[in-house]
Design a protein around this motif. Structure first.
Motif, PDB file in Angstrom:
ATOM      1  N   PHE A  25      30.820  21.777 -33.476  1.00 36.74           N
ATOM      2  CA  PHE A  25      32.008  22.228 -33.628  1.00 36.74           C
ATOM      3  C   PHE A  25      32.577  21.045 -34.706  1.00 36.74           C
ATOM      4  CE2 PHE A  25      36.889  22.356 -32.971  1.00 36.74           C
ATOM      5  CZ  PHE A  25      37.360  23.221 -33.797  1.00 36.74           C
ATOM      6  N   ASN A  26      32.117  19.867 -34.523  1.00 35.67           N
ATOM      7  CA  ASN A  26      33.441  18.600 -34.837  1.00 35.67           C
ATOM      8  C   ASN A  26      32.495  18.065 -35.913  1.00 35.67           C
ATOM      9  OD1 ASN A  26      35.155  18.489 -34.112  1.00 35.67           O
ATOM     10  ND2 ASN A  26      34.829  16.443 -32.473  1.00 35.67           N
ATOM     11  N   ILE A  27      30.597  18.488 -35.854  1.00 34.00           N
ATOM     12  CA  ILE A  27      29.681  18.428 -36.773  1.00 34.00           C
ATOM     13  C   ILE A  27      30.120  19.099 -38.057  1.00 34.00           C
ATOM     14  CG2 ILE A  27      27.257  18.193 -37.268  1.00 34.00           C
ATOM     15  CD1 ILE A  27      26.809  17.282 -35.054  1.00 34.00           C
ATOM     16  N   ASN A  28      30.363  20.092 -37.805  1.00 31.58           N
ATOM     17  CA  ASN A  28      30.727  20.990 -39.068  1.00 31.58           C
ATOM     18  C   ASN A  28      31.459  20.331 -39.708  1.00 31.58           C
ATOM     19  OD1 ASN A  28      27.912  22.547 -38.479  1.00 31.58           O
ATOM     20  ND2 ASN A  28      29.302  23.990 -37.206  1.00 31.58           N
ATOM     21  N   PHE A  29      32.564  20.457 -38.685  1.00 31.37           N
ATOM     22  CA  PHE A  29      34.312  20.378 -39.692  1.00 31.37           C
ATOM     23  C   PHE A  29      34.062  18.885 -40.560  1.00 31.37           C
ATOM     24  CE2 PHE A  29      36.747  16.391 -39.432  1.00 31.37           C
ATOM     25  CZ  PHE A  29      38.584  17.268 -39.281  1.00 31.37           C
ATOM     26  N   VAL A  30      33.355  18.057 -40.645  1.00 29.68           N
ATOM     27  CA  VAL A  30      32.761  17.038 -41.501  1.00 29.68           C
ATOM     28  C   VAL A  30      31.853  17.261 -42.817  1.00 29.68           C
ATOM     29  CG1 VAL A  30      32.138  14.816 -41.927  1.00 29.68           C
ATOM     30  CG2 VAL A  30      32.590  15.435 -39.826  1.00 29.68           C
ATOM     31  N   LEU A  31      30.532  17.970 -42.152  1.00 31.09           N
ATOM     32  CA  LEU A  31      29.862  18.067 -43.158  1.00 31.09           C
ATOM     33  C   LEU A  31      30.348  19.264 -44.291  1.00 31.09           C
ATOM     34  CD1 LEU A  31      26.847  18.551 -41.724  1.00 31.09           C
ATOM     35  CD2 LEU A  31      27.273  16.972 -42.199  1.00 31.09           C
ATOM     36  N   ASP A  32      30.696  20.225 -43.839  1.00 31.73           N
ATOM     37  CA  ASP A  32      31.935  21.272 -44.801  1.00 31.73           C
ATOM     38  C   ASP A  32      32.500  20.993 -45.552  1.00 31.73           C
ATOM     39  OD1 ASP A  32      29.283  22.802 -43.779  1.00 31.73           O
ATOM     40  OD2 ASP A  32      30.649  23.632 -41.917  1.00 31.73           O
ATOM     41  N   VAL A  65      20.989  17.060 -34.732  1.00 32.11           N
ATOM     42  CA  VAL A  65      21.066  17.037 -34.063  1.00 32.11           C
ATOM     43  C   VAL A  65      22.795  16.890 -32.925  1.00 32.11           C
ATOM     44  CG1 VAL A  65      19.646  16.368 -31.481  1.00 32.11           C
ATOM     45  CG2 VAL A  65      18.141  16.206 -33.696  1.00 32.11           C
ATOM     46  N   SER A  66      23.053  17.803 -31.875  1.00 31.54           N
ATOM     47  CA  SER A  66      24.017  17.598 -31.663  1.00 31.54           C
ATOM     48  C   SER A  66      24.299  17.792 -30.276  1.00 31.54           C
ATOM     49  CB  SER A  66      25.439  18.931 -32.093  1.00 31.54           C
ATOM     50  OG  SER A  66      24.313  20.175 -31.719  1.00 31.54           O
ATOM     51  N   ALA A  67      25.486  17.599 -29.386  1.00 27.02           N
ATOM     52  CA  ALA A  67      24.780  17.655 -28.283  1.00 27.02           C
ATOM     53  C   ALA A  67      24.411  18.958 -27.635  1.00 27.02           C
ATOM     54  CB  ALA A  67      26.823  17.434 -28.037  1.00 27.02           C
ATOM     55  N   ASN A  68      24.794  19.906 -28.039  1.00 25.77           N
ATOM     56  CA  ASN A  68      24.528  21.298 -28.078  1.00 25.77           C
ATOM     57  C   ASN A  68      22.447  21.228 -27.356  1.00 25.77           C
ATOM     58  OD1 ASN A  68      26.901  21.684 -28.061  1.00 25.77           O
ATOM     59  ND2 ASN A  68      26.281  23.837 -28.821  1.00 25.77           N
ATOM     60  N   GLU A  69      21.884  20.195 -28.466  1.00 20.35           N
ATOM     61  CA  GLU A  69      20.124  20.278 -28.625  1.00 20.35           C
ATOM     62  C   GLU A  69      19.538  19.865 -27.818  1.00 20.35           C
ATOM     63  OE1 GLU A  69      22.278  22.464 -30.929  1.00 20.35           O
ATOM     64  OE2 GLU A  69      22.116  20.477 -31.955  1.00 20.35           O
ATOM     65  N   VAL A  70      20.316  19.066 -27.218  1.00 17.99           N
ATOM     66  CA  VAL A  70      19.613  17.811 -25.903  1.00 17.99           C
ATOM     67  C   VAL A  70      20.279  18.023 -24.583  1.00 17.99           C
ATOM     68  CG1 VAL A  70      19.866  16.046 -28.010  1.00 17.99           C
ATOM     69  CG2 VAL A  70      21.651  16.298 -26.016  1.00 17.99           C
ATOM     70  N   GLU A  71      18.818  17.296 -23.909  1.00 19.57           N
ATOM     71  CA  GLU A  71      19.111  17.644 -22.271  1.00 19.57           C
ATOM     72  C   GLU A  71      20.366  16.295 -21.621  1.00 19.57           C
ATOM     73  OE1 GLU A  71      18.302  19.998 -19.960  1.00 19.57           O
ATOM     74  OE2 GLU A  71      18.103  21.627 -21.773  1.00 19.57           O
TER      75      GLU A  71
END
Length: 221
Positions: free
Chosen positions: A118-125, A137-143
Motif C-alpha cells: 500500500f505504501n510502496i505503490n503510493f510512492v511508485l505510482d 520486496v515488501s513486508a508481505n514477501e518476507v517471513e
C-alpha cells in the motif's frame, strides 16, 4: 574509479523519499493519542522499524492486540501518513538522475522495504517510477523483516545477481545491519540519522545527505 556493483537495492522510506518525519507523526498519533501510550519522540523513532505489527508489539508487548486489531491500526496509520505526506512527496535530490542513468545502463535495481505494498505503490505510482525496478520486496514477501537479511537476499535473487555484487542504499542503522547480514556493502543517506550512528559498521562505504555528487556519478559508468 569504476565500482564493481552489478545491481542496486533501495530501501524506500527515508532513502528514496525523505518521509520519516511524517511516519513518526502518524505513529505518535496512533501510539499516544489513540492507544494511550506515553512514548517520547526518541522512543518512537528508535522503534519504528520493521513490519507495523512488530512496532506495536515492541511498544506495548505481546498479547495486547489481536492480529486483526494490529492490521486495522496499521492501515489507519498508513492512511494518515499518506494524507499528510502526499503534498510533499518527492524523490531525494539526485535520485531521479541516478535512476535514469542506471536504467539506461541496464543495471538492475530493486526495492527492499519493510513497508507494505500500500505504501510502496503510493510512492511508485504517484512519482511514476515503477518502470525502473526489476524486483520489489515488501513486508508481505518476507517471513522475517529487517535486520534479518531475507528482504535484500530475495531482491538479489529476483534480479538474478549475487548478493556480493549488490549495493544497498539505506538510511537507518538497522538497514545497514540488514545489508551486512546479507553480505552486501551499503551507502547511507543521512536523512534520518547522524553519521556517527553508523560508526564501526564496516560495510558502510559512503554517507551522504542525498544522491548528488561525484561518488554517485562514478557508480554508473
Amino acid at each position: 574509479m569504476q565500482h564493481p556493483y552489478k545491481a542496486f537495492i533501495f530501501d524506500l522510506n527515508g532513502t528514496m523519499v525523505n518521509d520519516m518525519e511524517f511516519h513518526q507523526r502518524a505513529w505518535t498519533d496512533i501510539l499516544n493519542n489513540e492507544l494511550g501510550g506515553n512514548f517520547s519522540d526518541a522512543e518512537i523513532k528508535q522503534n519504528m522499524y520493521g513490519k507495523n505489527p512488530e512496532v506495536l508489539v515492541r511498544m506495548f508487548g505481546k498479547g495486547k492486540f489481536t492480529d486483526e486489531e494490529m492490521e486495522a491500526l496499521s492501515m489507519k496509520k498508513e492512511k494518515a501518513y499518506q494524507d499528510v505526506y502526499l503534498p510533499h512527496l518527492r524523490l531525494v535530490p539526485g535520485l531521479q538522475e541516478f535512476l535514469d542513468k542506471a536504467y539506461a545502463a541496464n543495471i538492475p535495481m530493486a526495492i527492499g522495504s519493510a513497508a507494505i505494498p500500500f505504501n510502496i505503490n503510493f510512492v511508485l505510482d504517484n512519482l511514476n517510477i515503477r518502470k525502473y525496478f526489476k524486483a520489489i520486496v515488501s513486508a508481505n514477501e518476507v517471513e522475517v523483516s529487517k535486520p534479518h537479511p531475507e528482504t535484500f537476499l530475495k531482491a538479489a535473487e529476483q534480479m538474478m545477481v549475487s548478493p556480493a555484487d549488490c549495493l544497498v542504499f539505506e538510511d537507518v542503522p538497522k538497514g545497514a545491519e540488514t545489508a551486512k547480514n546479507a553480505g552486501m556493502p551499503c551507502v547511507i543517506l543521512t536523512t534520518t540519522h547522524h553519521p556517527e550512528e553508523f560508526a564501526g559498521m564496516d560495510n558502510v562505504i559512503h554517507l551522504s545527505p542525498d544522491l548528488t555528487g561525484e561518488f554517485f556519478d562514478e557508480l554508473i559508468k
